[in-house]
Design an enzyme around this catalytic site. Sequence first.
Site, PDB file in Angstrom:
ATOM      1  N   LYS A 137       0.824  -1.212   0.000  1.00 17.95           N
ATOM      2  CA  LYS A 137       0.000   0.000   0.000  1.00 17.95           C
ATOM      3  C   LYS A 137       0.854   1.257   0.000  1.00 17.95           C
ATOM      4  O   LYS A 137       0.553   2.215  -0.704  1.00 17.95           O
ATOM      5  CB  LYS A 137      -0.933   0.014   1.215  1.00 17.95           C
ATOM      6  CG  LYS A 137      -2.020  -1.031   1.107  1.00 17.95           C
ATOM      7  CD  LYS A 137      -3.039  -0.848   2.203  1.00 17.95           C
ATOM      8  CE  LYS A 137      -4.027  -1.990   2.227  1.00 17.95           C
ATOM      9  NZ  LYS A 137      -4.784  -2.076   3.463  1.00 17.95           N
ATOM     10  N   LYS A 183      -6.734 -11.645  -5.017  1.00 18.56           N
ATOM     11  CA  LYS A 183      -7.566 -11.933  -3.848  1.00 18.56           C
ATOM     12  C   LYS A 183      -8.938 -11.283  -4.019  1.00 18.56           C
ATOM     13  O   LYS A 183      -9.022 -10.180  -4.554  1.00 18.56           O
ATOM     14  CB  LYS A 183      -6.859 -11.332  -2.624  1.00 18.56           C
ATOM     15  CG  LYS A 183      -7.468 -11.686  -1.305  1.00 18.56           C
ATOM     16  CD  LYS A 183      -6.699 -11.050  -0.148  1.00 18.56           C
ATOM     17  CE  LYS A 183      -6.966  -9.572   0.003  1.00 18.56           C
ATOM     18  NZ  LYS A 183      -6.646  -9.015   1.317  1.00 18.56           N
ATOM     19  N   LYS A 215     -12.889  -6.251  -0.809  1.00 17.74           N
ATOM     20  CA  LYS A 215     -14.142  -5.631  -0.374  1.00 17.74           C
ATOM     21  C   LYS A 215     -14.521  -4.410  -1.195  1.00 17.74           C
ATOM     22  O   LYS A 215     -15.679  -4.056  -1.261  1.00 17.74           O
ATOM     23  CB  LYS A 215     -13.966  -5.110   1.067  1.00 17.74           C
ATOM     24  CG  LYS A 215     -14.057  -6.138   2.149  1.00 17.74           C
ATOM     25  CD  LYS A 215     -14.358  -5.447   3.471  1.00 17.74           C
ATOM     26  CE  LYS A 215     -13.836  -6.204   4.667  1.00 17.74           C
ATOM     27  NZ  LYS A 215     -12.652  -5.616   5.274  1.00 17.74           N
TER      28      LYS A 215
HETATM   29  P1  TYM Z   1      -9.973  -7.388   6.625  1.00 18.60           P
HETATM   30  O1  TYM Z   1     -11.072  -6.506   7.039  1.00 18.60           O
HETATM   31  O2  TYM Z   1      -9.232  -7.036   5.370  1.00 18.60           O
HETATM   32  O3  TYM Z   1     -10.519  -8.868   6.431  1.00 18.60           O
HETATM   33  C1  TYM Z   1     -11.333  -9.477   7.438  1.00 18.60           C
HETATM   34  C2  TYM Z   1     -11.022 -10.967   7.534  1.00 18.60           C
HETATM   35  O4  TYM Z   1     -11.316 -11.634   6.302  1.00 18.60           O
HETATM   36  C3  TYM Z   1     -10.154 -12.345   5.830  1.00 18.60           C
HETATM   37  N1  TYM Z   1     -10.142 -12.262   4.351  1.00 18.60           N
HETATM   38  C4  TYM Z   1     -10.194 -13.313   3.532  1.00 18.60           C
HETATM   39  N2  TYM Z   1     -10.253 -14.638   3.765  1.00 18.60           N
HETATM   40  C5  TYM Z   1     -10.319 -15.470   2.691  1.00 18.60           C
HETATM   41  N3  TYM Z   1     -10.317 -15.034   1.397  1.00 18.60           N
HETATM   42  C6  TYM Z   1     -10.260 -13.695   1.122  1.00 18.60           C
HETATM   43  N4  TYM Z   1     -10.271 -13.278  -0.149  1.00 18.60           N
HETATM   44  C7  TYM Z   1     -10.183 -12.777   2.204  1.00 18.60           C
HETATM   45  N5  TYM Z   1     -10.113 -11.423   2.290  1.00 18.60           N
HETATM   46  C8  TYM Z   1     -10.080 -11.120   3.615  1.00 18.60           C
HETATM   47  C9  TYM Z   1      -8.982 -11.587   6.447  1.00 18.60           C
HETATM   48  O5  TYM Z   1      -7.822 -12.387   6.515  1.00 18.60           O
HETATM   49  C10 TYM Z   1      -9.523 -11.235   7.813  1.00 18.60           C
HETATM   50  O6  TYM Z   1      -9.411 -12.342   8.691  1.00 18.60           O
HETATM   51  N6  TYM Z   1      -6.261  -6.093   9.695  1.00 18.60           N
HETATM   52  C11 TYM Z   1      -7.473  -6.878   9.573  1.00 18.60           C
HETATM   53  C12 TYM Z   1      -8.528  -6.532  10.590  1.00 18.60           C
HETATM   54  C13 TYM Z   1      -8.033  -6.625  11.996  1.00 18.60           C
HETATM   55  C14 TYM Z   1      -7.774  -7.800  12.734  1.00 18.60           C
HETATM   56  C15 TYM Z   1      -7.316  -7.361  14.001  1.00 18.60           C
HETATM   57  C16 TYM Z   1      -7.882  -9.147  12.438  1.00 18.60           C
HETATM   58  C17 TYM Z   1      -7.773  -5.577  12.788  1.00 18.60           C
HETATM   59  N7  TYM Z   1      -7.329  -6.018  14.013  1.00 18.60           N
HETATM   60  C18 TYM Z   1      -6.967  -8.267  14.988  1.00 18.60           C
HETATM   61  C19 TYM Z   1      -7.527 -10.055  13.436  1.00 18.60           C
HETATM   62  C20 TYM Z   1      -7.072  -9.608  14.687  1.00 18.60           C
HETATM   63  C21 TYM Z   1      -8.039  -6.656   8.179  1.00 18.60           C
HETATM   64  O7  TYM Z   1      -7.716  -5.710   7.536  1.00 18.60           O
HETATM   65  O8  TYM Z   1      -8.953  -7.602   7.826  1.00 18.60           O
END
Ligand code: TYM
Length: 351
Positions: A131, A213, A216
């Site tokens: 990013k 990937k 969102k």
């Molecule tokens: P985020 O919001 O991008 O994604 C949320 C969760 O979904 C999973 N994920 C996927 N799994 C399978 N296939 C995909 N294409 C896919 N895209 C996303 C992500 O791995 C995630 O588990 N930084 C984190 C949010 C966060 C967090 C935390 C997670 C903030 N603090 C503490 C765990 C623990 C994030 O940006 O997830």
Amino acid sequence: MTATATATATAMPAATGGVSTRVVTGLKPTGRLHVGNYVGAVRPLLDLARSVGTQTLVFVADLHAMTVEHDPGRLRDQTRELAATLLACGLGDDATLFLQSAVPAHTGLAYLLECTAGYGEMARMIQFKEKAGAERGSARLSLLTYPTLMAADVLVYRADVVPVGDDQRQHLELTRTLARRFNARYGEVFTVPAAATPPSAARIRSLRDPAAKMGKSSSADGSVHLIDPPVRIAAAVRSAVTDLDPVLSYDPELRPGVANLAELLGALTGRTPHSALAGLRGAGALKAALTEVLVETLRPVRSRYAELVADPAELDRRMARGAAAAAALAAPTLAAVRAAMGIVDVGQASM
Ligand code: TYM
């Protein structure tokens, strides 16, 4: 626990203090939740939350959404939308749901963890490099330091298990490193958490471009969102890139499009991708089966979502209750960290 959530069942540590296994995760409000998020994080989370002896906390990571250029009005809308979607998935019943920003212990601990982390280890994070590289020098400082906030999100609750998709594994590894380092330097305060990643649905790819990937941010990028109406789901699956071989086989290297659909179908029906293809002939049949399962799985989510967004005041009250419960769990950890690091506690200034 179903096959989709067994993930690191072997890595699941024993219950803390004999009480329960604490499960914690977060999701960023940067767009509509898609089925990748669902099978990668939400479903495993639901399975863990429903299993005996677990206590589950899930939060909307609104502060993470501010690490890149953001619009305040959009953040407000997407925060409520994500909270309502997670409740609609059933997380309100078995888990404590709240907004990250509503529990100040997260940011309180994040700064203290920054005092234990190095610039180099932050700058090495893949998501930062991707990013920040794209933003050519104008990247926000919070984008660099965000992995310490993510570590704080988890460590402040002394989480045992963190369900995440593949893309968050490096951040989780850093969290484990920071916890071990802290415990060795200042005394045993943190639990070192285990990642729980679903065996084959940890990285669902775009239906249009199986090399990327599923994301969102855009609806035109081959994503199926949890609150999409059936016609939209059908159109997205119909336009998925596959191949012309009528004999289906699970081969992520040579047939990435078919493999992606098989992983999704398998994850949604509690089967391996390979067995999800059994009895199906040709990409058309695979798409039809997947559409049916998606429509049926998401139908109740969509209708509960509509009820929840119709009453924003009730939604906010539920989030406030969740935040109060989470804050009570976080406070003792933050106090222990402050004391261990040498902060003199003279009480809080009154407002
Ligand atoms: P985020 O919001 O991008 O994604 C949320 C969760 O979904 C999973 N994920 C996927 N799994 C399978 N296939 C995909 N294409 C896919 N895209 C996303 C992500 O791995 C995630 O588990 N930084 C984190 C949010 C966060 C967090 C935390 C997670 C903030 N603090 C503490 C765990 C623990 C994030 O940006 O997830």
